[in-house]
Design a protein around this motif. Structure first.
Motif, PDB file in Angstrom:
ATOM      1  N   TYR A 252      -5.797  51.311  80.974  1.00 45.67           N
ATOM      2  CA  TYR A 252      -5.821  50.685  82.294  1.00 45.67           C
ATOM      3  C   TYR A 252      -7.087  49.856  82.500  1.00 45.67           C
ATOM      4  O   TYR A 252      -7.067  48.843  83.203  1.00 45.67           O
ATOM      5  CB  TYR A 252      -5.685  51.749  83.383  1.00 45.67           C
ATOM      6  N   ALA A 253      -8.193  50.273  81.891  1.00 42.85           N
ATOM      7  CA  ALA A 253      -9.419  49.471  81.951  1.00 42.85           C
ATOM      8  C   ALA A 253      -9.193  48.122  81.289  1.00 42.85           C
ATOM      9  O   ALA A 253      -9.652  47.081  81.763  1.00 42.85           O
ATOM     10  CB  ALA A 253     -10.569  50.209  81.278  1.00 42.85           C
ATOM     11  N   GLN A 254      -8.464  48.127  80.177  1.00 44.27           N
ATOM     12  CA  GLN A 254      -8.184  46.883  79.461  1.00 44.27           C
ATOM     13  C   GLN A 254      -7.191  46.022  80.245  1.00 44.27           C
ATOM     14  O   GLN A 254      -7.305  44.793  80.265  1.00 44.27           O
ATOM     15  CB  GLN A 254      -7.661  47.193  78.062  1.00 44.27           C
ATOM     16  N   VAL A 255      -6.230  46.646  80.906  1.00 43.06           N
ATOM     17  CA  VAL A 255      -5.313  45.888  81.762  1.00 43.06           C
ATOM     18  C   VAL A 255      -6.086  45.213  82.891  1.00 43.06           C
ATOM     19  O   VAL A 255      -5.835  44.059  83.239  1.00 43.06           O
ATOM     20  CB  VAL A 255      -4.219  46.813  82.337  1.00 43.06           C
ATOM     21  N   SER A 256      -7.036  45.955  83.459  1.00 42.55           N
ATOM     22  CA  SER A 256      -7.864  45.400  84.530  1.00 42.55           C
ATOM     23  C   SER A 256      -8.614  44.159  84.052  1.00 42.55           C
ATOM     24  O   SER A 256      -8.675  43.142  84.746  1.00 42.55           O
ATOM     25  CB  SER A 256      -8.861  46.456  85.017  1.00 42.55           C
ATOM     26  N   ASP A 257      -9.183  44.230  82.846  1.00 46.23           N
ATOM     27  CA  ASP A 257      -9.876  43.072  82.275  1.00 46.23           C
ATOM     28  C   ASP A 257      -8.900  41.923  82.030  1.00 46.23           C
ATOM     29  O   ASP A 257      -9.227  40.748  82.249  1.00 46.23           O
ATOM     30  CB  ASP A 257     -10.557  43.457  80.959  1.00 46.23           C
ATOM     31  N   SER A 258      -7.708  42.265  81.575  1.00 44.60           N
ATOM     32  CA  SER A 258      -6.699  41.240  81.310  1.00 44.60           C
ATOM     33  C   SER A 258      -6.300  40.519  82.600  1.00 44.60           C
ATOM     34  O   SER A 258      -6.124  39.299  82.612  1.00 44.60           O
ATOM     35  CB  SER A 258      -5.461  41.861  80.659  1.00 44.60           C
ATOM     36  N   ILE A 259      -6.174  41.264  83.688  1.00 43.10           N
ATOM     37  CA  ILE A 259      -5.817  40.657  84.971  1.00 43.10           C
ATOM     38  C   ILE A 259      -6.935  39.724  85.432  1.00 43.10           C
ATOM     39  O   ILE A 259      -6.684  38.637  85.967  1.00 43.10           O
ATOM     40  CB  ILE A 259      -5.538  41.738  86.031  1.00 43.10           C
ATOM     41  N   LEU A 260      -8.168  40.142  85.217  1.00 44.10           N
ATOM     42  CA  LEU A 260      -9.301  39.290  85.583  1.00 44.10           C
ATOM     43  C   LEU A 260      -9.272  37.992  84.782  1.00 44.10           C
ATOM     44  O   LEU A 260      -9.492  36.905  85.325  1.00 44.10           O
ATOM     45  CB  LEU A 260     -10.616  40.037  85.341  1.00 44.10           C
ATOM     46  N   GLN A 261      -9.022  38.081  83.491  1.00 46.70           N
ATOM     47  CA  GLN A 261      -8.919  36.884  82.653  1.00 46.70           C
ATOM     48  C   GLN A 261      -7.735  36.026  83.083  1.00 46.70           C
ATOM     49  O   GLN A 261      -7.813  34.795  83.087  1.00 46.70           O
ATOM     50  CB  GLN A 261      -8.769  37.293  81.189  1.00 46.70           C
TER      51      GLN A 261
END
Length: 199
Positions: free
Chosen positions: A46-55
């Motif tokens: 989920y941390a990586q999904v959060s970063d992906s959404i930011l990108q």
């Protein structure tokens, strides 16, 4: 708490780094590949999904900057190409986020409390992503309408210029014809008066 902080207890989101088109897409690809490792937990996912959404959001912002150039002096083949490439980048990122969320949603595990926390995080990140995704869809629609309106304006302008040019051409022909008639009348008058003077 923003979606950047989801899945990162006690720590803020780190630096994302460069987020230009292909670099961002590649970064998300690396995130997905890391999700297959045995140590990949739900919270890390989920941390990586959060970063992906930011990108994803940052790339939409880039797309906005390109889109506003349509209908201006900067408009042209280069802007058209940049827009198409960036749209593809954003779509690719969206597909990767969808894949990440689907993978995490189908692999929840752990204690009842941790699973409840993961489900809540999943719902929030999915909602955050859909909101950002909607801004992308709205941007595409607004840009398409703007370009269609500009194209219609340019076509109308061209038709107006064509009609104006035809009217000016007709006026010039009429003036030229009138000059020829006047010249003929002057010659005829001179011929009459000249003939009279000879008697």
């Amino acid at each position: 708490m923003s979606f950047q902080d989801v899945g990162k207890p006690g720590a803020k989101s780190g630096s994302i780094g460069a987020y230009g088109g292909s670099v961002t897409a590649m970064s998300s690809a690396n995130m997905l590949s890391s999700s297959s490792s045995p140590s990949y937990s739900n919270q890390e996912g989920y941390a990586q999904v959060s970063d992906s959404i930011l990108q994803y959001k940052r790339n939409i912002d880039i797309l906005k900057k390109i889109a506003i150039q349509f209908g201006t002096k900067a408009d042209g083949p280069v802007v058209e190409t940049q827009y198409k490439v960036q749209v593809d980048v954003v779509k690719d990122l969206g597909q990767r986020i969808d894949a990440q969320l689907n993978k995490l949603g189908s692999s929840l595990s752990g204690t009842q409390a941790s699973m409840a926390k993961s489900r809540a995080t999943h719902v929030k990140l999915t909602r955050d992503y859909r909101l950002v995704e909607q801004t992308f869809k709205n941007l595409l629609m607004d840009t398409r309408q703007k370009r269609m309106a500009h194209q219609q304006f340019m076509e109308q302008q061209q038709r107006t210029n064509t009609v104006r040019a035809e009217e000016e051409s007709q006026m010039q022909m009429q003036m030229q014809l009138q000059q020829e008639v006047n010249t003929q009348n002057d010659n005829y008058t001179y011929f009459l008066f000249g003939s009279c003077c000879c008697f």
